[in-house]
Design an enzyme around this catalytic site. Structure first.
Site, mmCIF file in Angstrom:
data_model
loop_
_atom_site.group_PDB
_atom_site.id
_atom_site.type_symbol
_atom_site.label_atom_id
_atom_site.label_comp_id
_atom_site.label_asym_id
_atom_site.label_seq_id
_atom_site.Cartn_x
_atom_site.Cartn_y
_atom_site.Cartn_z
ATOM 1 N N LYS A 30 0.738 -1.096 -0.097
ATOM 2 C CA LYS A 30 0.078 -0.082 -0.125
ATOM 3 C C LYS A 30 0.826 1.114 -0.021
ATOM 4 C CE LYS A 30 -3.732 2.232 2.948
ATOM 5 N NZ LYS A 30 -4.337 2.456 4.043
ATOM 6 N N GLU B 163 10.681 -4.967 3.967
ATOM 7 C CA GLU B 163 10.713 -6.426 3.715
ATOM 8 C C GLU B 163 10.214 -6.476 2.130
ATOM 9 O OE1 GLU B 163 9.248 -5.034 6.259
ATOM 10 O OE2 GLU B 163 9.213 -6.610 8.229
ATOM 11 N N GLY C 178 -4.856 -2.004 5.044
ATOM 12 C CA GLY C 178 -3.771 -3.193 4.355
ATOM 13 C C GLY C 178 -4.782 -4.779 5.070
ATOM 14 N N ARG C 179 -5.000 -4.845 6.058
ATOM 15 C CA ARG C 179 -5.536 -6.045 6.571
ATOM 16 C C ARG C 179 -6.951 -6.376 6.153
ATOM 17 N NH1 ARG C 179 -4.149 -2.654 10.625
ATOM 18 N NH2 ARG C 179 -6.038 -2.042 12.191
ATOM 19 N N GLU D 91 -4.031 -6.946 15.102
ATOM 20 C CA GLU D 91 -3.637 -5.397 14.607
ATOM 21 C C GLU D 91 -4.845 -4.735 14.750
ATOM 22 O OE1 GLU D 91 -2.208 -4.377 10.664
ATOM 23 O OE2 GLU D 91 -0.115 -4.785 11.417
ATOM 24 N N HIS E 137 -4.783 -33.886 17.508
ATOM 25 C CA HIS E 137 -3.759 -34.386 17.824
ATOM 26 C C HIS E 137 -2.628 -33.590 18.440
ATOM 27 C CE1 HIS E 137 -5.822 -38.034 16.384
ATOM 28 N NE2 HIS E 137 -6.503 -37.065 15.410
ATOM 29 N N LYS F 10 9.813 -0.939 14.010
ATOM 30 C CA LYS F 10 10.279 -0.546 12.581
ATOM 31 C C LYS F 10 11.389 0.342 12.618
ATOM 32 C CE LYS F 10 6.092 -1.317 9.992
ATOM 33 N NZ LYS F 10 5.077 -0.770 9.170
HETATM 34 O O1 F6P Z 1 3.661 -3.243 9.624
HETATM 35 C C1 F6P Z 1 2.244 -3.432 9.498
HETATM 36 C C2 F6P Z 1 1.722 -3.138 8.397
HETATM 37 O O2 F6P Z 1 1.382 -1.587 8.265
HETATM 38 C C3 F6P Z 1 0.392 -3.851 8.128
HETATM 39 O O3 F6P Z 1 -0.832 -3.041 8.647
HETATM 40 C C4 F6P Z 1 0.255 -3.914 6.597
HETATM 41 O O4 F6P Z 1 -0.685 -4.846 6.085
HETATM 42 C C5 F6P Z 1 1.771 -4.160 6.288
HETATM 43 O O5 F6P Z 1 2.600 -3.579 7.290
HETATM 44 C C6 F6P Z 1 2.306 -4.042 5.022
HETATM 45 O O6 F6P Z 1 2.069 -2.885 4.326
HETATM 46 P P1 F6P Z 1 2.273 -2.157 3.044
HETATM 47 O O7 F6P Z 1 1.232 -2.842 2.298
HETATM 48 O O8 F6P Z 1 2.459 -0.697 3.104
HETATM 49 O O9 F6P Z 1 3.649 -2.870 2.498
#
Ligand code: F6P
Length: 534
Positions: A213, A219, A270-271, A357, A388, A503
């Site tokens: 987003k 990452e 995002g979620r 979250e 199990h 972060k």
């Molecule tokens: O670190 C949490 C977060 O902001 C989430 O809420 C989000 O889904 C994820 O990182 C990824 O964010 P982006 O889509 O901006 O890479």
């Protein structure tokens, strides 16, 4: 904008509702599921509600009529229904009164609002128009890709909401995957995640879908750079293979680097983004556009159910209230999501982010510290495998864990053999029913090691078959269950400040790896030294 947003309230509202006091009284003697004769067939038939092809069977929760009436009063007092309407109408719900905050709508419902919604607001209509334009773009893109007939693998790079929901849904619909098409997923910054995802992939036939987003997530940006370098070193034109999903104007919105960019907007969290292009590109590539469209239809049907008054028709509201009963009145700290459906293997992981979250919060929307428990710890695995594993603790441990079971009458694939007179699907459902009944009633014994105390609450979300439509409805069921709880608690379910500190500190430590001679960070440096001395 809501009244609450206009007028600052200086104490948390939740525990001051009249219904709260009533529920506290009732919680002193919750319904005794373990008392012989209490859990009857009549009770199991009585506590059933239905929406969008799903039944919610909740006779195995520790409730009675009085509790359900008081819970509905709680929903009324907290204006949960009005707030759901306001959310779906695009009013600002993502705010903390009197403090800088994201201050925006949470209009994920607009990403599937194309199916005759009654009286949509102007904001919702405008958002739906934007979303529909992306869907049309996607439909054409998928048709072009099909015609090109060049790509068989989609390598998806994204994390959190840009990974968990889409991946869970991709796995849930494996039975519809087009022959010769599959996806690989990269989310972790762990280089091994990238290596495993790329292992054996013919890059010439791979599309890389980068989802972020913000377009700035460490990452995703790092993993993308690594994958892009592999394309370059294989002599391929990376721009022909890379596509993105992001907000307009983000670093991922760059036609020089991506053959196509699909958009999302700041009003999609995002979620909460699975039904936007975040899930759309992956699901359309692997299952076909029509399957994604069906998913949207199912989600939209549940959006509408969430606007209905009364827990007999509004499953998300009912589930939210049962969750609040277990969390705030019976004081259970965790909640297990156990699908008796192998296809939903990653669904608990998605709900974990969605719920934790959203509700890992300790202030209300007025900025006051809350004086009650908010979100429980969410975890889970599929049944019967989990029976199990950790069901020993669920039956006999000292911690009571409420459970939300999910199951379907029919399996997805054409394999359901009869062995010793019953099919595997029947055996699967028999196990689910056995667990829910056994956890509720328990079992006495002269041998203390064989005593099952019972009174372990659960309910079952039961559908006919897991299809794109019912999956969409299931997703929206959880999204709205969570939103209702936030409305009742008066907390902001749509921000995630709690992820920021880690972060910032990680970036500080990354700088210390890169430039050991500049600005020391003693705590981080100590840990780096420990590492270096290995
Ligand atoms: O670190 C949490 C977060 O902001 C989430 O809420 C989000 O889904 C994820 O990182 C990824 O964010 P982006 O889509 O901006 O890479």
């Amino acid at each position: 904008m809501t009244m609450l947003k206009e007028k600052r309230i200086t104490k948390p509202l939740f525990i001051h509702y009249h219904a709260y006091k009533k529920l506290q009284e009732l919680a002193k003697h919750p319904f005794d599921l373990a008392k012989p004769g209490n859990l009857t067939p009549e009770r199991l038939n009585k506590y059933v509600s239905e929406s969008c092809g799903y039944k919610l069977l909740y006779g195995t929760e520790r409730i009675n009529d009085e509790v359900m009436i008081a819970l509905q009063s709680l929903a009324l007092e907290s204006q949960a229904m009005q707030k759901m309407q306001q959310m779906q109408a695009g009013e600002i719900v993502n705010y903390i009164q009197g403090h800088p905050s994201e201050n925006r709508p949470a209009l994920h419902t607009a990403t599937r609002d194309f199916f005759d919604s009654p009286n949509p607001s102007k904001a919702a209509m405008e958002a739906a128009k934007l979303a529909k334009a992306e869907i049309d773009k996607l439909k054409k893109f998928i048709a072009d890709i099909d015609k090109e007939n060049k790509f068989n693998t989609l390598i998806m790079i994204g994390i959190g909401g840009s990974d968990l929901g889409p991946k869970a849904h991709y796995l849930a619909l494996q039975y519809l995957h087009k022959k010769g098409r599959s996806a690989r997923f990269i989310s972790n910054i762990d280089p091994d995640d990238v290596a495993i995802a790329l292992d054996g992939v013919d890059l010439k036939k791979a599309l890389v879908l980068v989802i972020s987003k913000t377009g700035t997530t460490l990452e995703t940006v790092t993993d993308e750079a690594i994958v892009r370098a592999r394309f370059k070193s294989a002599g391929l034109n990376d721009a022909e293979h890379f596509i993105s999903v992001t907000m307009p104007g983000s670093p991922l919105d760059d036609p020089k680097k991506y053959r196509k960019t699909f958009y999302m907007w700041d009003w999609i969290g995002g979620r909460y983004s699975t039904t936007s292009m975040v899930g759309g590109v992956l699901l359309s590539f692997t299952c076909g556009f029509d399957a994604f469209w069906e998913l949207l239809k199912g989600a939209n049907a549940m959006d509408k159910a969430a606007l209905k008054n009364g827990i007999d028709k509004n499953l998300p509201l009912l589930a939210a209230l049962l969750g609040i009963w277990n969390r705030n009145f019976l004081n259970h700290h965790t909640l297990a999501i156990i699908p008796y459906s192998q296809a939903l293997i990653r669904f608990p992981a998605h709900i974990q982010q969605l719920d934790m979250e959203s509700h890992g919060k300790r202030i209300d929307q007025q900025g006051n510290s809350v004086d009650f428990d908010t979100g429980p710890i969410i975890w889970g695995e599929v049944g019967t495998s989990s029976q199990h594993s950790f069901f020993q603790l669920l039956h006999q441990g000292t911690t009571t864990v409420p459970i939300e079971f999910i199951a379907y009458k029919e399996n997805q694939w054409p394999l359901n053999d009869d062995v010793h007179g019953t099919t595997s699907q029947q055996k699967l459902l028999a196990n689910l029913f056995a667990q829910s009944l056994g956890l509720a009633t328990g079992q006495p014994s002269d041998n203390p090691n064989k005593v099952f105390p019972g009174n372990r609450p659960s309910h079952i979300v039961l559908g006919k078959k897991l299809t794109p439509y019912s999956l969409g409805a299931l997703l929206a069921f959880f999204e709205h269950k969570i939103a209702f709880q936030g409305f009742i608690w008066d907390i902001n379910s749509f921000d995630q400040e709690g992820v920021q500190l880690g972060k910032v500190l990680a970036n500080k430590i990354i700088s210390r790896f890169a430039k050991p001679n500049e600005t020391p960070y003693p705590l981080g440096d100590t840990l780096i030294n420990q590492l270096n001395s290995l």
